[in-house]
Design an enzyme around this catalytic site. Structure first.
Site, PDB file in Angstrom:
ATOM      1  N   LYS A 158      93.229 -76.570  31.228  1.00 21.05           N
ATOM      2  CA  LYS A 158      92.031 -75.922  31.095  1.00 21.05           C
ATOM      3  C   LYS A 158      91.165 -75.910  32.255  1.00 21.05           C
ATOM      4  CE  LYS A 158      91.493 -75.135  25.862  1.00 21.05           C
ATOM      5  NZ  LYS A 158      90.390 -75.242  24.898  1.00 21.05           N
ATOM      6  N   ILE A 203      96.861 -76.942  20.112  1.00 15.54           N
ATOM      7  CA  ILE A 203      96.962 -76.711  18.591  1.00 15.54           C
ATOM      8  C   ILE A 203      97.997 -75.416  18.134  1.00 15.54           C
ATOM      9  CG2 ILE A 203      95.814 -76.403  16.425  1.00 15.54           C
ATOM     10  CD1 ILE A 203      95.440 -79.147  17.732  1.00 15.54           C
ATOM     11  N   LYS A 237      90.247 -61.426  23.745  1.00 20.12           N
ATOM     12  CA  LYS A 237      90.103 -60.936  22.329  1.00 20.12           C
ATOM     13  C   LYS A 237      90.053 -59.269  22.267  1.00 20.12           C
ATOM     14  CE  LYS A 237      86.878 -64.610  21.730  1.00 20.12           C
ATOM     15  NZ  LYS A 237      85.356 -64.984  21.647  1.00 20.12           N
ATOM     16  N   ARG A 292      75.601 -67.434  26.127  1.00 23.79           N
ATOM     17  CA  ARG A 292      75.184 -65.983  26.481  1.00 23.79           C
ATOM     18  C   ARG A 292      75.508 -65.314  24.934  1.00 23.79           C
ATOM     19  NH1 ARG A 292      80.321 -64.137  26.192  1.00 23.79           N
ATOM     20  NH2 ARG A 292      81.892 -65.498  27.117  1.00 23.79           N
TER      21      ARG A 292
END
Length: 473
Positions: A158, A203, A237, A292
């Site tokens: 990441k 995970i 998403k 945010r």
């Protein structure tokens, strides 16, 4: 309370903030690029300011935005989401300019934006985190291989300053590590100007659960329950649900307490989100904190009856939070479907163009947050999301049925959208049962793709051309 607020954003979130300002009798200032001059947020705002001819640069230039705020006598700046919303330097410059930043202070943004620093803070405060490392950039590949083998594959790389699904690589076996590490660094440098990369244990197939936080400037912190954001494609998403339909009340209580503890550890103020990964054994791990407002904040508003944008503004103006944790209860279920102008049959590639017809869904407990309208031309320079469809019902099953009905009613012509794909998700038995995790779309994508069909507007245009051709002959 403020008299005038500048919105340092565009599109759907700018429209949403303008509406909150109107409700609070606050004047709004919309900034816009040349490409956005016909966008709905420009038409709705009290005042407007052309920030740049370039489609992107004006939205990413703190000095230009602050100059606009001063020129039009704004008292505060709301950053929305994306662009500079999590830019600590921008928040600092806003304060130094004598304006109010509607969000957490710059030090908190910087701390939580550095995923490694955030992780260390959580560890120091007893918040569970996924096993992982400090940034790896100063290490040799030999050392990185050793660390990966110790953690155990699969691992995930990441970007330390990452977000929005960028700068992430899952590595399943040793042979993929070096190439993935180099690719992750390149992407991190491109998008975040910082190529620091760290490693975590991956995970597998977790649920992505996030808790909405509200915190005032006087130490009062509460959570507004959770959202299940597991339905995602390439870390983006697509559907969000509040509350999560599959976690127990005990797990909700424990995760909520940890989310509040995480916010307190960060000395957080205003609205934010603590994100967790939940594994098959219902163990949960802190993933990150978004400093945010979230795209999916609307589902939390629907189940709590609270206007989160208005709450952000009120907290920034100095109001004390007039709510305690015991005041927060879920009122049914809400689901948000993000409608994107994308070609689902061509790897979901963005499909900008002119809207020839626009009929958003209506009816009880159906909400559409959007910035488009008939004859509007979607610019090709920005995110492909054009609308958010949010529904609410007494149970999860009824909420899915309402979403299915609303999606079938929602008509956008002239561009291809993800609406047919979202309808197929509603029809899927696993989605209806709440049987999904972050691998859901990856494993089901081919079954969920709709059959290809002509857009009605394309068909009409083709018929018109044929008729003209026959007449001319």
């Amino acid at each position: 309370m403020f008299k005038r607020i500048l919105i340092a954003n565009r599109g759907e979130i700018a429209v949403r903030i303008i509406r909150a300002c109107n409700d609070l009798s606050i004047e709004s200032i919309a900034i816009y690029s040349h490409a956005d001059r016909e966008s709905l947020h420009v038409k709705m705002a009290t005042h407007t300011y052309a920030i740049s001819e370039d489609p992107i640069k004006g939205y990413l230039n703190p000095d230009l935005i602050i100059e606009a705020a001063k020129a039009l006598e704004a008292e505060a700046i709301h950053p929305g989401y994306g662009f500079l919303s999590e830019n600590a330097l921008f928040a600092k410059k806003v304060k130094e300019a004598g304006l109010v930043w509607i969000g957490p202070n710059s030090e908190v943004i910087a701390k939580m934006g550095d995923k490694n620093a955030a992780r260390n803070l959580m560890v120091a405060n007893g918040i569970p985190v996924v096993p992982g490392t400090e940034p790896l950039n100063t290490l040799s590949m030999y050392e990185i291989y050793k660390i990966a083998n110790k953690i155990g594959y699969p691992i995930i790389l990441k970007a330390s300053s990452g977000g929005g699904g960028r700068g992430i690589r899952v590595v399943w076996k040793e042979e993929e590590l070096e190439a993935s590490f180099n690719a992750c660094k390149r992407e991190a440098l491109t998008f975040f100007k910082n190529d620091d990369v760290f490693m975590e244990k991956y995970i597998q197939n977790p649920r992505h659960i996030e808790f909405q936080i509200l915190a005032d400037n006087y130490g009062n912190v509460i959570h507004l329950l959770e959202r299940d954001c597991s339905i995602q494609r390439r870390h983006q998403k697509l559907i969000e649900i509040a509350p999560c339909p599959t976690i127990s009340s005990d797990l909700r209580r424990r995760m909520g307490s940890v989310a509040v503890a995480a916010a307190k550890a960060a000395k957080y103020t205003n609205a934010g989100t603590v994100e967790f990964l939940v594994d098959d054994g219902n163990d949960f791990y802190f993933m990150e904190m978004n400093t945010r407002i979230q795209v999916e904040h609307g589902v939390t508003e629907e189940i709590t009856g609270l206007d989160l944008i208005a709450r952000q503004i009120r907290i920034a103006s100095g109001e004390i939070l007039d709510l305690t944790q015991s005041d927060i209860h879920a009122q049914g279920y809400a689901i948000e479907a993000r409608i994107n102008a994308e070609d689902v049959h061509n790897d979901f590639i963005p499909n900008p163009g002119t809207i020839t017809a626009y009929y958003p869904s209506l009816g009880p407990f159906v909400r559409v947050d959007s910035y488009i309208y008939k004859d509007f031309t979607i610019p090709p320079f920005y995110d492909s999301m054009v609308a958010k469809l949010i529904v609410k019902a007494g149970t999860y099953d009824l909420a899915i049925k309402k979403l299915h009905r609303a999606l079938n009613e929602f008509k956008i012509r002239g561009v291809k959208t993800t609406i047919p794909f979202l309808i197929n998700i509603c029809n899927d038995k696993d989605f209806r049962k709440g049987n999904f995790d972050t691998s859901y779309l990856e494993t089901k994508i081919n079954d969920l793709l709709p059959q290809e069909s002509f857009d009605e507007s394309d068909l009409i245009a083709a018929m018109a051309v044929a008729l003209v051709s026959n007449f001319e002959e």
